[in-house]
Design a protein around this motif. Structure first.
Motif: not given
Length: 113
Positions: A32-37, A68-69, A82-83, A101-106
């Protein structure tokens, strides 16, 4: 290119866990890689192939979900996509937006033989 260090960390974590579980070859990894990561997904995919070479993860299918964020306005409570981290509330126009949300990296899961 921090995507290479991310790819190496993913491979290391998954290979360590697979060995701990007594498993063999890793056939798939779900991230999972959020678009704001702040991660370039295509670069991460490219780097993954190099990072996995010679490990139990070599040849594994890498599947990446990109949520998405989402933000919530601290002024009016509205929630919206949000973008960027500097978002304006779509309801009231305030800039008091908390990123939800959107900052996920897992690593979500992986499959071993």
């Amino acid at each position: 290119m921090h995507e290479m260090s991310i790819a190496m960390s993913v491979v290391e974590a998954v290979v360590d866990k697979a060995r701990e579980e007594g498993g063999g070859k890793i056939t798939g990894i779900d991230l999972v890689v959020g678009r704001l990561a702040g991660v370039e997904v295509e670069s991460l995919k490219f780097c993954f192939g190099a990072a996995a070479r010679g490990t139990l993860a070599e040849g594994a299918e890498l599947v990446i979900e990109e949520p998405e964020g989402r933000g919530r306005c601290e002024a009016c409570g509205a929630e919206f996509p949000v973008t960027s981290f500097y978002a304006k509330c779509s309801a009231c126009g305030q800039f008091r937006v908390k990123i939800e949300s959107g900052r996920e990296l897992a690593v979500r899961s992986f499959t071993i033989e």
